[in-house]
Design an enzyme around this catalytic site. Structure first.
Site, PDB file in Angstrom:
ATOM      1  N   HIS A 188      43.419  51.696  31.636  1.00  0.00           N
ATOM      2  CA  HIS A 188      43.194  52.938  32.377  1.00  0.00           C
ATOM      3  C   HIS A 188      42.271  53.866  31.603  1.00  0.00           C
ATOM      4  O   HIS A 188      41.424  54.532  32.162  1.00  0.00           O
ATOM      5  CB  HIS A 188      44.527  53.658  32.614  1.00  0.00           C
ATOM      6  CG  HIS A 188      45.277  53.105  33.770  1.00  0.00           C
ATOM      7  ND1 HIS A 188      46.547  52.616  33.663  1.00  0.00           N
ATOM      8  CD2 HIS A 188      44.931  52.963  35.061  1.00  0.00           C
ATOM      9  CE1 HIS A 188      46.943  52.186  34.842  1.00  0.00           C
ATOM     10  NE2 HIS A 188      45.991  52.387  35.706  1.00  0.00           N
ATOM     11  N   ARG A 295      43.963  55.966  48.807  1.00  0.00           N
ATOM     12  CA  ARG A 295      45.347  55.701  48.384  1.00  0.00           C
ATOM     13  C   ARG A 295      46.213  56.887  48.801  1.00  0.00           C
ATOM     14  O   ARG A 295      46.163  57.937  48.169  1.00  0.00           O
ATOM     15  CB  ARG A 295      45.408  55.514  46.872  1.00  0.00           C
ATOM     16  CG  ARG A 295      44.702  54.277  46.333  1.00  0.00           C
ATOM     17  CD  ARG A 295      44.731  54.296  44.807  1.00  0.00           C
ATOM     18  NE  ARG A 295      44.445  53.022  44.182  1.00  0.00           N
ATOM     19  CZ  ARG A 295      43.269  52.700  43.635  1.00  0.00           C
ATOM     20  NH1 ARG A 295      42.284  53.557  43.655  1.00  0.00           N
ATOM     21  NH2 ARG A 295      43.096  51.522  43.060  1.00  0.00           N
ATOM     22  N   ARG A 331      45.014  53.543  53.296  1.00  0.00           N
ATOM     23  CA  ARG A 331      46.058  52.577  52.941  1.00  0.00           C
ATOM     24  C   ARG A 331      47.435  53.203  53.113  1.00  0.00           C
ATOM     25  O   ARG A 331      47.643  54.362  52.728  1.00  0.00           O
ATOM     26  CB  ARG A 331      45.872  52.126  51.484  1.00  0.00           C
ATOM     27  CG  ARG A 331      46.818  51.002  51.112  1.00  0.00           C
ATOM     28  CD  ARG A 331      46.502  50.442  49.751  1.00  0.00           C
ATOM     29  NE  ARG A 331      46.926  51.343  48.690  1.00  0.00           N
ATOM     30  CZ  ARG A 331      46.788  51.062  47.398  1.00  0.00           C
ATOM     31  NH1 ARG A 331      46.203  49.934  47.015  1.00  0.00           N
ATOM     32  NH2 ARG A 331      47.212  51.898  46.482  1.00  0.00           N
ATOM     33  N   GLU A 431      46.676  40.997  47.323  1.00  0.00           N
ATOM     34  CA  GLU A 431      46.859  41.342  45.907  1.00  0.00           C
ATOM     35  C   GLU A 431      48.112  40.678  45.330  1.00  0.00           C
ATOM     36  O   GLU A 431      48.433  40.861  44.164  1.00  0.00           O
ATOM     37  CB  GLU A 431      46.901  42.856  45.722  1.00  0.00           C
ATOM     38  CG  GLU A 431      47.905  43.579  46.601  1.00  0.00           C
ATOM     39  CD  GLU A 431      47.860  45.103  46.432  1.00  0.00           C
ATOM     40  OE1 GLU A 431      47.285  45.595  45.442  1.00  0.00           O
ATOM     41  OE2 GLU A 431      48.417  45.791  47.295  1.00  0.00           O
ATOM     42  N   ASN A 454      43.267  44.272  40.917  1.00  0.00           N
ATOM     43  CA  ASN A 454      44.089  44.809  39.815  1.00  0.00           C
ATOM     44  C   ASN A 454      45.464  44.141  39.842  1.00  0.00           C
ATOM     45  O   ASN A 454      45.959  43.643  38.831  1.00  0.00           O
ATOM     46  CB  ASN A 454      44.285  46.323  39.959  1.00  0.00           C
ATOM     47  CG  ASN A 454      42.971  47.067  40.075  1.00  0.00           C
ATOM     48  OD1 ASN A 454      41.939  46.541  39.716  1.00  0.00           O
ATOM     49  ND2 ASN A 454      43.011  48.276  40.591  1.00  0.00           N
ATOM     50  N   ASP A 455      46.079  44.151  41.021  1.00  0.00           N
ATOM     51  CA  ASP A 455      47.407  43.539  41.115  1.00  0.00           C
ATOM     52  C   ASP A 455      47.320  42.022  41.184  1.00  0.00           C
ATOM     53  O   ASP A 455      48.179  41.332  40.628  1.00  0.00           O
ATOM     54  CB  ASP A 455      48.165  44.095  42.333  1.00  0.00           C
ATOM     55  CG  ASP A 455      48.843  45.413  42.002  1.00  0.00           C
ATOM     56  OD1 ASP A 455      49.463  45.501  40.932  1.00  0.00           O
ATOM     57  OD2 ASP A 455      48.729  46.367  42.790  1.00  0.00           O
ATOM     58  N   ARG A 465      49.445  44.972  34.063  1.00  0.00           N
ATOM     59  CA  ARG A 465      48.156  45.662  34.048  1.00  0.00           C
ATOM     60  C   ARG A 465      48.179  46.936  33.219  1.00  0.00           C
ATOM     61  O   ARG A 465      47.128  47.462  32.849  1.00  0.00           O
ATOM     62  CB  ARG A 465      47.701  45.984  35.486  1.00  0.00           C
ATOM     63  CG  ARG A 465      48.633  46.907  36.227  1.00  0.00           C
ATOM     64  CD  ARG A 465      48.304  46.971  37.710  1.00  0.00           C
ATOM     65  NE  ARG A 465      47.403  48.057  38.046  1.00  0.00           N
ATOM     66  CZ  ARG A 465      47.141  48.442  39.297  1.00  0.00           C
ATOM     67  NH1 ARG A 465      47.689  47.807  40.328  1.00  0.00           N
ATOM     68  NH2 ARG A 465      46.332  49.426  39.541  1.00  0.00           N
ATOM     69  N   CYS A 502      38.534  45.720  46.470  1.00  0.00           N
ATOM     70  CA  CYS A 502      38.651  47.151  46.174  1.00  0.00           C
ATOM     71  C   CYS A 502      39.312  47.415  44.832  1.00  0.00           C
ATOM     72  O   CYS A 502      39.542  48.560  44.461  1.00  0.00           O
ATOM     73  CB  CYS A 502      39.394  47.886  47.291  1.00  0.00           C
ATOM     74  SG  CYS A 502      41.110  47.391  47.442  1.00  0.00           S
TER      75      CYS A 502
HETATM   76  C1  PEP Z   1      44.562  46.690  43.337  1.00  0.00           C
HETATM   77  O1  PEP Z   1      45.701  46.304  43.080  1.00  0.00           O
HETATM   78  O2  PEP Z   1      43.523  46.083  42.975  1.00  0.00           O
HETATM   79  C2  PEP Z   1      44.374  47.942  44.099  1.00  0.00           C
HETATM   80  C3  PEP Z   1      43.179  48.328  44.509  1.00  0.00           C
HETATM   81  O3  PEP Z   1      45.471  48.713  44.330  1.00  0.00           O
HETATM   82  P1  PEP Z   1      46.128  49.715  43.252  1.00  0.00           P
HETATM   83  O4  PEP Z   1      45.204  49.736  42.053  1.00  0.00           O
HETATM   84  O5  PEP Z   1      46.257  51.019  43.939  1.00  0.00           O
HETATM   85  O6  PEP Z   1      47.434  49.053  42.977  1.00  0.00           O
HETATM   86 MG    MG Z   2      47.381  47.204  44.099  1.00  0.00          MG
END
Ligand code: PEP
Ligand code: MG
Length: 570
Positions: A188, A295, A331, A431, A454-455, A465, A502
């Protein structure tokens, strides 16, 4: 004497300045006693007030996505700072044992850390970092002389790690760059440093050992090179790099009005991930195709009460109006796991929150809340094109349930006389690995798809993560991640379903050739990195990349993937 230390470049930019070294656990203080107990208590409490004031000031400055990312850390730190056990314990140690405030801090830190270390829950164990952050801030405040200017303008921070909470403050104080012993380029903190354009080098443990306060440093956040006591040639390089980065930013700015078109003339859609009004305005100015990810949890996380239909409707409508006719992808709620809220919606006592009640699971359990949210979204569609995106889908049944509820909501709103769009497309986030694998069985239930890398990376690799101690292990540059991405993108393209990425992978220009080679035609990223991604797209020859996809998919490890990346970049 000149010394070069290498780490990983996490946020590009060249900086020169004097080092300010923050040793890990600054509290390696030895036993110290004081005569003036009351004076020492005053000194401690003044430091606590200073830190509290700093955190409040920082909280006020946070906006949009940062308010969520960093706000949570700040809130937690503020709570720790008010913890009676921590404060009374410090007072008692100073009063009864006549310890110095520094030594009392160290004892309290070690005592609390001892309790956390003994916990079974890895997440709670990792909270020791927060204790260290708070205690470190207090310790720093204790050593600030009265009237001393707090700014550290022109300095380069060298530390074991840096929290996202600190970066904004460091930049506001004029810090030129940050070098950390630990950390990863995908953390982050690294993401935030990039959006702040603050040079950051991570994974440079030698820096902490070899650099002292006041040493002159030259830092290259692109290559990860840190030079202590630079010689003439280092200074020349730094000047050249500074000019180069400035030229680059100027050139990037020229791309604001250019199309995101590959060398062989294919237009790639760049959407924005945006939450705040500023993000939306910037996305619009940069020529984003629309909002690819809004989000909604920010509406919930920043408030103590659940936002009702009207409050949500107004937020979504304003978002739609801000994009003046370009599509907005909203979302549904994704609280839970690392996104804890203050409304009590997300469960807090789950043994494994990342695998618990989050995303669409929570929405389907709380159907009244879900219905309210869908109603607000559909009502916003009366003001401009809206798509609804469902997070954390793991099976067909969830999409069936969401579709049914959405159909009912649309029928109700029409019956009530609301003016709504003829079509409100419903999409699934891909994801969770099970959704990616089972997608052929339910792709017909989605009007569009968006891959959350990311997930997906976290769940596919079983690598948290948020756990920075896992460093570079958390990366999409793994054959399993790439093969799964390829199969999802290929299926979507075959079925002519719009599909975007995304997650942060789409925001990194280095990954653009990989995603293009797999046939991805839509990327969604924070506006801060949109121009860099656009530039990367414009330098790619799509047909050449497509022809090289099989070689990429044959890579057996990260080194093989990186070799492919180097070859296509050559
Ligand atoms: C992801 O998981 O890649 C995503 C875009 O959602 P978030 O980062 O909000 O979990
Ligand atoms: Mg996610």
């Amino acid at each position: 004497m000149r010394l070069a230390v290498s780490g990983h470049g996490a946020s590009r930019g060249s900086a020169m300045g004097c080092a300010r070294v923050r040793l890990p656990h600054v509290l390696e203080v030895t036993e110290q006693y004081v005569e003036d107990v009351e004076g020492e208590l005053d000194r401690l409490h003044a430091a606590i007030d200073v830190v509290r004031g700093e955190m409040q000031a920082l909280r006020k400055r946070l906006q949009g996505a940062m308010a969520q990312e960093i706000g949570e850390f700040l809130d937690l730190h503020a709570l720790l700072l008010d913890d009676p056990e921590l404060l009374q314990g410090l007072d008692t140690l100073i009063r009864n044992e006549r310890y110095s405030a520094d030594y009392a801090l160290r004892l309290q830190r070690d005592r609390i850390a001892g309790v956390f270390t003994g916990m079974d829950d890895a997440y709670l164990r990792s909270r020791i970092d927060d204790i260290d952050q708070v205690i470190g801030r207090l310790h720093a405040a204790l050593h600030r002389r009265d009237g001393e200017v707090r700014g550290v303008a022109g300095e380069i921070l060298v530390a074991d790690n840096v929290a996202p909470t600190e970066l904004l403050q460091l930049q506001a104080q004029g810090v030129m760059a940050v070098v950390t012993a630990g950390g990863s380029t995908l953390s982050h903190s690294a993401i935030l440093a990039r959006s702040l354009h603050l040079p950051l080098v991570v994974g440079a443990p030698q820096a902490l050992l070899k650099i002292n306060d006041g040493d002159v440093l030259v830092v290259d956040g692109g290559t990860g090179l840190v030079v202590r006591e630079p010689d003439a040639s280092d200074l020349r390089d730094h000047r050249a790099r500074t000019r180069e980065y400035a030229r680059e930013r100027k050139q990037l700015n020229r791309l604001r009005r250019e199309p995101s078109r590959t060398l062989d003339g294919v237009d790639i859609k760049l959407w924005a991930n945006a939450e705040s009004r500023e993000d939306v305005a910037e996305a619009h100015a940069l020529g984003a195709a629309g909002i690819g990810l809004y989000r909604t949890e920010f509406l919930f996380l920043n408030s103590n009460v659940l936002p009702d239909e009207e409050a949500q409707f107004r937020a979504y409508r304003d978002l739609v109006l801000g994009m003046t006719g370009r599509t907005v992808t909203i979302r549904t709620l994704d609280v839970g796991a690392d996104k804890a809220d203050r409304t009590g919606l997300a469960l807090t006592d789950e043994p494994n929150p990342a695998l618990g009640v989050r995303g669409v699971r929570l929405s389907l359990l709380r159907d009244a809340l879900f219905e309210t949210q869908l109603r607000a979204m559909v009502r916003a569609s009366g003001y401009g094109p809206v798509r609804i995106l469902v997070p954390m889908v793991c099976c067909r049944e969830e999409m069936v349930a969401v579709r049914a509820l959405l159909a009912r909501v649309i029928a109700d709103l029409r019956r009530e006389g609301h003016e709504i769009a003829e079509q409100v497309p419903l999409g699934a986030m891909i994801e969770v690995p099970s959704a990616a694998i089972a997608l052929p069985g339910f792709i017909g239930l989605a009007d569009f798809l968006s891959i959350g890398t990311n997930d997906l990376t976290q769940y596919l690799l079983a690598i948290d993560r948020n756990n920075e101690s896992l460093g570079e292990l958390y990366t999409p540059l793994h054959p399993a991640v790439l093969r799964l991405l390829h199969s999802v993108i290929t299926l979507a393209n075959k079925q002519r379903k719009p599909i975007a990425v995304c997650g942060e992978m789409a925001a990194d220009p280095a990954f653009v050739p990989i995603l293009l080679s797999m046939g991805l035609g839509e990327f969604s990223m924070h506006p801060a990195t949109m121009l860099e991604v656009r530039r990367a797209v414009r330098s790619c020859d799509l047909s050449r990349l497509r022809a090289r996809a099989p070689a990429l998919l044959r890579a057996t490890d990260r080194a093989g993937i990186e070799k492919w990346m180097a070859a296509v970049a050559a």
